[in-house]
Design a protein around this motif. Structure first.
Motif, PDB file in Angstrom:
ATOM      1  N   SER A  47       0.845  -1.199   0.000  1.00  0.00           N
ATOM      2  CA  SER A  47       0.000   0.000   0.000  1.00  0.00           C
ATOM      3  C   SER A  47       0.878   1.245   0.000  1.00  0.00           C
ATOM      4  O   SER A  47       2.056   1.189   0.374  1.00  0.00           O
ATOM      5  N   PRO A  48       0.294   2.383  -0.385  1.00  0.00           N
ATOM      6  CA  PRO A  48       1.058   3.630  -0.322  1.00  0.00           C
ATOM      7  C   PRO A  48       1.445   4.009   1.111  1.00  0.00           C
ATOM      8  O   PRO A  48       2.472   4.649   1.336  1.00  0.00           O
ATOM      9  N   VAL A  49       0.632   3.601   2.071  1.00  0.00           N
ATOM     10  CA  VAL A  49       0.944   3.884   3.479  1.00  0.00           C
ATOM     11  C   VAL A  49       2.220   3.159   3.885  1.00  0.00           C
ATOM     12  O   VAL A  49       3.079   3.713   4.585  1.00  0.00           O
ATOM     13  N   GLN A  50       2.371   1.924   3.439  1.00  0.00           N
ATOM     14  CA  GLN A  50       3.572   1.158   3.759  1.00  0.00           C
ATOM     15  C   GLN A  50       4.810   1.795   3.107  1.00  0.00           C
ATOM     16  O   GLN A  50       5.872   1.865   3.715  1.00  0.00           O
ATOM     17  N   LYS A  51       4.668   2.291   1.903  1.00  0.00           N
ATOM     18  CA  LYS A  51       5.768   2.985   1.226  1.00  0.00           C
ATOM     19  C   LYS A  51       6.136   4.255   1.990  1.00  0.00           C
ATOM     20  O   LYS A  51       7.318   4.565   2.180  1.00  0.00           O
ATOM     21  N   GLN A  52       5.128   4.972   2.475  1.00  0.00           N
ATOM     22  CA  GLN A  52       5.373   6.195   3.245  1.00  0.00           C
ATOM     23  C   GLN A  52       6.080   5.870   4.559  1.00  0.00           C
ATOM     24  O   GLN A  52       6.994   6.577   4.975  1.00  0.00           O
ATOM     25  N   ASP A  61       9.732   5.155   3.728  1.00  0.00           N
ATOM     26  CA  ASP A  61      10.479   6.395   3.486  1.00  0.00           C
ATOM     27  C   ASP A  61      10.720   7.156   4.790  1.00  0.00           C
ATOM     28  O   ASP A  61      11.793   7.719   5.001  1.00  0.00           O
ATOM     29  N   SER A  62       9.713   7.176   5.659  1.00  0.00           N
ATOM     30  CA  SER A  62       9.848   7.870   6.937  1.00  0.00           C
ATOM     31  C   SER A  62      10.918   7.222   7.805  1.00  0.00           C
ATOM     32  O   SER A  62      11.741   7.915   8.424  1.00  0.00           O
ATOM     33  N   LEU A  63      10.905   5.912   7.882  1.00  0.00           N
ATOM     34  CA  LEU A  63      11.919   5.200   8.678  1.00  0.00           C
ATOM     35  C   LEU A  63      13.307   5.397   8.095  1.00  0.00           C
ATOM     36  O   LEU A  63      14.281   5.585   8.835  1.00  0.00           O
ATOM     37  N   ASN A  64      13.431   5.365   6.774  1.00  0.00           N
ATOM     38  CA  ASN A  64      14.738   5.583   6.147  1.00  0.00           C
ATOM     39  C   ASN A  64      15.249   6.993   6.396  1.00  0.00           C
ATOM     40  O   ASN A  64      16.447   7.224   6.428  1.00  0.00           O
TER      41      ASN A  64
END
Length: 157
Positions: free
Chosen positions: A32-37, A40-43
């Motif tokens: 999902s886009p939430v998982q991608k976000q 990115d946030s964790l990275n």
């Protein structure tokens, strides 16, 4: 003959440069886009242990690549952001967090700036108070006479 050798060297140089460029691109698939976000946030919030002040999402070091891969795997396993951060701090220490947690070891890091601001405000308050007292202080009769004597002495000289 020299032209062919030059062409071969240029071709090899181009291929080697494009291979390193392709190796730097990481392709990840998310549910999902939430998982991608979240990825990115964790990275962006985890610091590379090898690079100085660089997030793992921006770093090209091998350790940062391994950390990005581990973050991806933990997200795919359904772990929460806190669990992933705990995993990374257990493995690499508190250094990997850009915003360290408030613990017994980090209370000075979080409290020192506030304490210094408070100390500065108290010192400024004392200075202002002392100046007000000094400016409001009237001369005693003996001080007034001495001042008049000094002023008159300078006029007569």
């Amino acid at each position: 003959m020299a032209h062919r050798l030059t062409r071969v060297l240029i071709l090899l140089l181009c291929v080697s440069c494009s291979a390193t460029t392709l190796a730097a691109i990481e392709v990840r698939e998310f549910d999902s886009p939430v998982q991608k976000q979240r990825y990115d946030s964790l990275n962006g919030s985890l610091r590379c242990p090898k690079c100085e002040n660089q997030a793992i999402g921006d770093s090209e070091s091998p350790i940062a690549g391994d950390m990005r891969e581990r973050v991806y795997q933990l997200l795919q396993d359904g772990r929460s952001d806190i669990e992933i951060q705990n995993y990374m701090t257990d493995r690499f220490g508190d250094y990997v967090l850009y915003n360290p947690r408030l613990t017994g070891r980090t209370w000075l890091l979080w409290g020192l700036p506030a304490a210094l601001v408070l100390l500065g405000a108290v010192v400024i308050g004392f200075i202002v108070r002392a100046r007000r007292r000094a400016s409001n202080h009237a001369l005693s009769a003996a001080e007034r006479e001495r001042l008049d004597a000094l002023v008159n002495r300078e006029r007569t000289q």
